[in-house]
Motif scaffolding. Structure first.
Motif, PDB file in Angstrom:
ATOM      1  N   LEU A 114      -4.260  37.152 -16.956  1.00  0.00           N
ATOM      2  CA  LEU A 114      -2.820  36.857 -16.965  1.00  0.00           C
ATOM      3  C   LEU A 114      -2.565  35.365 -16.787  1.00  0.00           C
ATOM      4  O   LEU A 114      -1.695  34.787 -17.448  1.00  0.00           O
ATOM      5  N   LYS A 115      -3.319  34.731 -15.905  1.00  0.00           N
ATOM      6  CA  LYS A 115      -3.142  33.293 -15.668  1.00  0.00           C
ATOM      7  C   LYS A 115      -3.585  32.503 -16.901  1.00  0.00           C
ATOM      8  O   LYS A 115      -2.945  31.512 -17.266  1.00  0.00           O
ATOM      9  N   LEU A 116      -4.652  32.947 -17.546  1.00  0.00           N
ATOM     10  CA  LEU A 116      -5.105  32.303 -18.774  1.00  0.00           C
ATOM     11  C   LEU A 116      -4.048  32.457 -19.875  1.00  0.00           C
ATOM     12  O   LEU A 116      -3.775  31.510 -20.617  1.00  0.00           O
ATOM     13  N   SER A 117      -3.433  33.621 -19.942  1.00  0.00           N
ATOM     14  CA  SER A 117      -2.355  33.845 -20.918  1.00  0.00           C
ATOM     15  C   SER A 117      -1.161  32.940 -20.636  1.00  0.00           C
ATOM     16  O   SER A 117      -0.537  32.410 -21.566  1.00  0.00           O
ATOM     17  N   GLU A 118      -0.853  32.755 -19.377  1.00  0.00           N
ATOM     18  CA  GLU A 118       0.239  31.852 -18.985  1.00  0.00           C
ATOM     19  C   GLU A 118      -0.092  30.421 -19.421  1.00  0.00           C
ATOM     20  O   GLU A 118       0.768  29.705 -19.949  1.00  0.00           O
ATOM     21  N   TRP A 119      -1.345  29.992 -19.190  1.00  0.00           N
ATOM     22  CA  TRP A 119      -1.779  28.657 -19.612  1.00  0.00           C
ATOM     23  C   TRP A 119      -1.618  28.506 -21.125  1.00  0.00           C
ATOM     24  O   TRP A 119      -1.099  27.495 -21.614  1.00  0.00           O
ATOM     25  N   ASP A 163      -4.697  20.624 -14.472  1.00  0.00           N
ATOM     26  CA  ASP A 163      -4.717  21.311 -13.173  1.00  0.00           C
ATOM     27  C   ASP A 163      -4.571  22.822 -13.338  1.00  0.00           C
ATOM     28  O   ASP A 163      -5.250  23.596 -12.657  1.00  0.00           O
ATOM     29  N   MET A 164      -3.710  23.223 -14.243  1.00  0.00           N
ATOM     30  CA  MET A 164      -3.517  24.662 -14.457  1.00  0.00           C
ATOM     31  C   MET A 164      -4.785  25.302 -15.011  1.00  0.00           C
ATOM     32  O   MET A 164      -5.177  26.388 -14.581  1.00  0.00           O
ATOM     33  N   ASN A 170     -11.011  28.677 -11.731  1.00  0.00           N
ATOM     34  CA  ASN A 170     -11.337  29.110 -10.375  1.00  0.00           C
ATOM     35  C   ASN A 170     -11.072  30.605 -10.145  1.00  0.00           C
ATOM     36  O   ASN A 170     -11.652  31.197  -9.247  1.00  0.00           O
ATOM     37  N   LEU A 171     -10.208  31.178 -10.959  1.00  0.00           N
ATOM     38  CA  LEU A 171      -9.914  32.617 -10.848  1.00  0.00           C
ATOM     39  C   LEU A 171     -10.921  33.489 -11.578  1.00  0.00           C
ATOM     40  O   LEU A 171     -10.965  34.697 -11.366  1.00  0.00           O
ATOM     41  N   GLN A 172     -11.704  32.862 -12.444  1.00  0.00           N
ATOM     42  CA  GLN A 172     -12.633  33.648 -13.284  1.00  0.00           C
ATOM     43  C   GLN A 172     -13.667  34.371 -12.435  1.00  0.00           C
ATOM     44  O   GLN A 172     -14.245  33.812 -11.523  1.00  0.00           O
ATOM     45  N   VAL A 173     -13.841  35.654 -12.759  1.00  0.00           N
ATOM     46  CA  VAL A 173     -14.877  36.475 -12.074  1.00  0.00           C
ATOM     47  C   VAL A 173     -15.819  37.044 -13.099  1.00  0.00           C
ATOM     48  O   VAL A 173     -15.535  37.145 -14.259  1.00  0.00           O
TER      49      VAL A 173
END
Length: 173
Positions: A114-119, A163-164, A170-173
């Protein structure tokens, strides 16, 4: 052929002759040659007196194509595949719609996607801003922009979204 021309300038690279009627073509070539031509100043001075035609839509298409490549390249930097991420997100969302709880890994992974999609959406938003700026540029600025398009656009995305993207990494798992 040249009787009606006010002036004729020969491109020193291709040895093609250009008149005042098609000086805009030579001006585009001079910009592409990165202003190394000794005729550059003369050509640009004459081009200012003749309307230079610029295909802004073509430049916008190039920005659009480059933006797509940029996004895919950045996703590849994460050792991810865009289509796989899309399918994975659909799977997680399907589980949630069916009231099936996600495990910790799936929750973190969904958050990353979701954060990658936001980026990615922010990249497209900046791309729209760049396209609007192209409409406001002078013809000469458009030519210079087109010549350095990849560098200019990359620097813009990196400056505004570095930065984003680091947060996404950093969120990647």
């Amino acid at each position: 052929m040249f009787e009606e021309a006010e002036f004729v300038i020969t491109c020193l690279k291709t040895l093609e002759a250009y008149t005042d009627k098609n000086i805009d073509e030579l001006a585009r070539k001079c910009v592409v040659c990165e202003q190394k031509c000794p005729n550059y100043e003369i050509v640009m001075q004459n081009a200012k007196n003749v309307e230079i035609t610029v295909d802004r839509d073509k430049i916008k298409r190039k920005v659009d194509e480059f933006t797509t490549e940029y996004i895919l390249r950045k996703i590849e930097e994460l050792d991810e595949d865009f289509n796989d991420l899309t399918n994975e997100l659909s799977y997680y969302n399907g589980k949630l719609q069916n009231s099936v709880e996600l495990n910790e890994y799936e929750t973190q992974r969904r958050k990353f996607i979701l954060k990658l999609s936001e980026w990615k959406e922010k990249v497209w938003s900046i791309e729209e801003t760049i396209e609007a700026e192209i409409d406001e540029m002078s013809a000469e600025d458009c030519l210079n922009f087109e010549r350095n398009l990849e560098q200019i656009v990359t620097e813009r995305y990196e400056r505004e979204l570095r930065d984003m993207f680091e947060h996404v990494k950093n969120l990647q798992v």
